[in-house]
Write a protein that holds these residues in place. Sequence first.
Motif, mmCIF file in Angstrom:
data_model
loop_
_atom_site.group_PDB
_atom_site.id
_atom_site.type_symbol
_atom_site.label_atom_id
_atom_site.label_comp_id
_atom_site.label_asym_id
_atom_site.label_seq_id
_atom_site.Cartn_x
_atom_site.Cartn_y
_atom_site.Cartn_z
ATOM 1 N N LEU A 26 0.829 -1.201 0.000
ATOM 2 C CA LEU A 26 0.000 0.000 0.000
ATOM 3 C C LEU A 26 0.860 1.247 0.000
ATOM 4 C CD1 LEU A 26 -3.162 0.570 2.181
ATOM 5 C CD2 LEU A 26 -1.483 2.370 1.908
ATOM 6 N N LEU A 30 1.296 4.245 -2.608
ATOM 7 C CA LEU A 30 1.038 5.592 -2.108
ATOM 8 C C LEU A 30 2.205 6.518 -2.461
ATOM 9 C CD1 LEU A 30 -1.378 6.714 -0.657
ATOM 10 C CD2 LEU A 30 -0.312 6.144 1.522
ATOM 11 N N GLY A 43 -0.926 6.788 9.001
ATOM 12 C CA GLY A 43 -2.306 6.477 8.656
ATOM 13 C C GLY A 43 -3.194 6.445 9.887
ATOM 14 N N GLN A 47 -6.137 9.183 10.616
ATOM 15 C CA GLN A 47 -7.463 8.632 10.850
ATOM 16 C C GLN A 47 -7.987 9.066 12.214
ATOM 17 O OE1 GLN A 47 -9.162 6.782 8.599
ATOM 18 N NE2 GLN A 47 -10.897 6.889 9.978
ATOM 19 N N LEU A 104 -6.038 14.944 3.698
ATOM 20 C CA LEU A 104 -7.250 14.288 3.207
ATOM 21 C C LEU A 104 -6.975 13.551 1.900
ATOM 22 C CD1 LEU A 104 -10.410 16.483 3.816
ATOM 23 C CD2 LEU A 104 -9.734 14.306 4.835
ATOM 24 N N GLY A 106 -4.198 12.179 1.015
ATOM 25 C CA GLY A 106 -3.515 10.946 1.376
ATOM 26 C C GLY A 106 -4.486 9.896 1.893
ATOM 27 N N LEU A 107 -5.411 10.319 2.729
ATOM 28 C CA LEU A 107 -6.396 9.378 3.261
ATOM 29 C C LEU A 107 -7.230 8.766 2.150
ATOM 30 C CD1 LEU A 107 -7.712 11.204 6.460
ATOM 31 C CD2 LEU A 107 -6.543 9.019 6.367
ATOM 32 N N SER A 110 -5.302 6.373 -0.018
ATOM 33 C CA SER A 110 -5.060 5.143 0.725
ATOM 34 C C SER A 110 -6.289 4.247 0.699
ATOM 35 C CB SER A 110 -4.694 5.475 2.164
ATOM 36 O OG SER A 110 -3.528 6.254 2.202
ATOM 37 N N ALA A 111 -7.444 4.863 0.804
ATOM 38 C CA ALA A 111 -8.681 4.086 0.814
ATOM 39 C C ALA A 111 -8.822 3.293 -0.476
ATOM 40 C CB ALA A 111 -9.875 5.021 1.000
ATOM 41 N N PHE A 114 -6.095 0.615 -0.696
ATOM 42 C CA PHE A 114 -6.326 -0.470 0.263
ATOM 43 C C PHE A 114 -7.418 -1.416 -0.217
ATOM 44 C CE2 PHE A 114 -8.643 -2.292 3.816
ATOM 45 C CZ PHE A 114 -7.618 -2.924 4.489
ATOM 46 N N ASP A 115 -8.510 -0.841 -0.708
ATOM 47 C CA ASP A 115 -9.602 -1.697 -1.167
ATOM 48 C C ASP A 115 -9.137 -2.639 -2.268
ATOM 49 O OD1 ASP A 115 -11.347 -0.653 0.628
ATOM 50 O OD2 ASP A 115 -12.267 0.766 -0.755
ATOM 51 N N ARG A 118 -6.637 -5.240 -0.762
ATOM 52 C CA ARG A 118 -7.315 -6.184 0.135
ATOM 53 C C ARG A 118 -8.020 -7.274 -0.651
ATOM 54 N NH1 ARG A 118 -12.005 -3.474 2.101
ATOM 55 N NH2 ARG A 118 -12.597 -4.118 0.007
ATOM 56 N N PHE B 146 -11.550 2.635 13.618
ATOM 57 C CA PHE B 146 -11.671 3.866 14.396
ATOM 58 C C PHE B 146 -13.081 4.407 14.459
ATOM 59 C CE2 PHE B 146 -7.088 4.217 13.508
ATOM 60 C CZ PHE B 146 -6.667 4.365 14.796
ATOM 61 N N LEU B 148 -14.482 6.600 12.665
ATOM 62 C CA LEU B 148 -14.485 8.046 12.547
ATOM 63 C C LEU B 148 -15.126 8.436 11.221
ATOM 64 C CD1 LEU B 148 -10.984 8.835 14.002
ATOM 65 C CD2 LEU B 148 -13.202 8.964 15.114
ATOM 66 N N PRO B 151 -13.609 8.116 5.334
ATOM 67 C CA PRO B 151 -13.902 6.768 4.885
ATOM 68 C C PRO B 151 -12.686 6.028 4.347
ATOM 69 C CG PRO B 151 -14.549 8.344 3.216
ATOM 70 C CD PRO B 151 -14.067 9.134 4.387
ATOM 71 N N GLY B 152 -12.554 4.781 4.712
ATOM 72 C CA GLY B 152 -11.791 3.826 3.922
ATOM 73 C C GLY B 152 -10.326 3.633 4.226
ATOM 74 N N TRP B 153 -9.734 4.432 5.015
ATOM 75 C CA TRP B 153 -8.323 4.259 5.303
ATOM 76 C C TRP B 153 -8.128 3.205 6.366
ATOM 77 C CZ3 TRP B 153 -3.432 6.305 4.218
ATOM 78 C CH2 TRP B 153 -2.464 6.014 5.159
ATOM 79 N N GLY B 155 -5.167 2.346 8.704
ATOM 80 C CA GLY B 155 -3.958 3.060 9.062
ATOM 81 C C GLY B 155 -2.630 2.410 8.815
#
Lengths: 156, 156
Positions: A26, A30, A43, A47, A104, A106-107, A110-111, A114-115, A118, B146, B148, B151-153, B155
């Motif tokens: 990941l 990234l 991360g 988060q 944001l 980066g978040l 990452s989402a 990651f999906d 995964r 978390f 929070l 969405p989706g991260w 960590g």
Amino acid sequence: MATPDRPGFALPLLLLAGFRTLIDDLHAELARQGHPELRPLHGFVLQAVGTAGTTASDLGHRLGVSKQAAGKTVDRLVALGYLERTDDPRDARRKLVRTTPRGLDGLRRSAVIFDDLRDRWCATLGADRVAALEDDLRRVTAADVFRLDVPGWFGT
Amino acid sequence: MATPDRPGFALPLLLLAGFRTLIDDLHAELARQGHPELRPLHGFVLQAVGTAGTTASDLGHRLGVSKQAAGKTVDRLVALGYLERTDDPRDARRKLVRTTPRGLDGLRRSAVIFDDLRDRWCATLGADRVAALEDDLRRVTAADVFRLDVPGWFGT
DNA sequence: ATACGATAGTCAATGTGGTTGACCAAACCG
DNA sequence: CGGTTTGGTCAACCACATTGACTATCGTAT
């Protein structure tokens, strides 16, 4: 009696054998997408900060580390442009920590990454291995992890 | 091409939410039983060394870290009396790392403590939570960790 | 037999993430 | 008002990891 810096709460993790390689992948992707400085711990921190913002002390509580450690991590993420600090107009002691637009971004990247990873990771895991998770949880010993010749230790 | 120090293999972990507190409890009890110096990582290392012994480079491969990092960890455990180094009569480059009696004592005590704590931990986990593990594995997102608002991260 | 490449170990410099202890200023509360 | 929390920071330190450079040894192909 003064409240200690550390709460009785540990950082929630969900890591399985091999999960770390997924996370490494990941971050490699990234880095390719413009976030080479983002490290694994960051991360969790981004988060935990969330869009609502928080303070260093509260962040320490959420992550299960001391306020000093949380403060130093915030320092690094501020220097990298992922977080920003502002004064709290209602409490001169507090300094609000908020996620920047770069944070944001980066978040969100990452989402997506990651999906994708995964799904691929689950596909290679094997249905029988997944089905055996419940038993693993109740019976995990050193032999399940290292398969060596000293019985019963689980390293930590 | 020279072989790189780090293999494509990551330290196998099996950690769930809350598992870290279990490990903390284990080391607290271990300290009470005469091993206050033993830290979480050391368990993995002692386990990886095993009763057969190994070398620093091989240890690095097993643990997924560089040979230098493995060597320094061995240094510490030697200083604490848990490991010992001997020369390999068949290869003057190599230095065999073996577990000492004190190291074995630590491993065995850990096994007993771990089994006890694991049983208690599983009892408090809740059967439905355990049964949901397979779904968690396939659907884990930041919201599961978390809860929070970003969405989706996950960590890492 | 020697020369080269791979391997084992170490040293040094550096980075990250964590700890404790001390301290100050602001806030809270009897 | 005065004492006690609370939020943040600084300093010192430790554990664990990295990369790069270096030496010594081993294995092997020429």
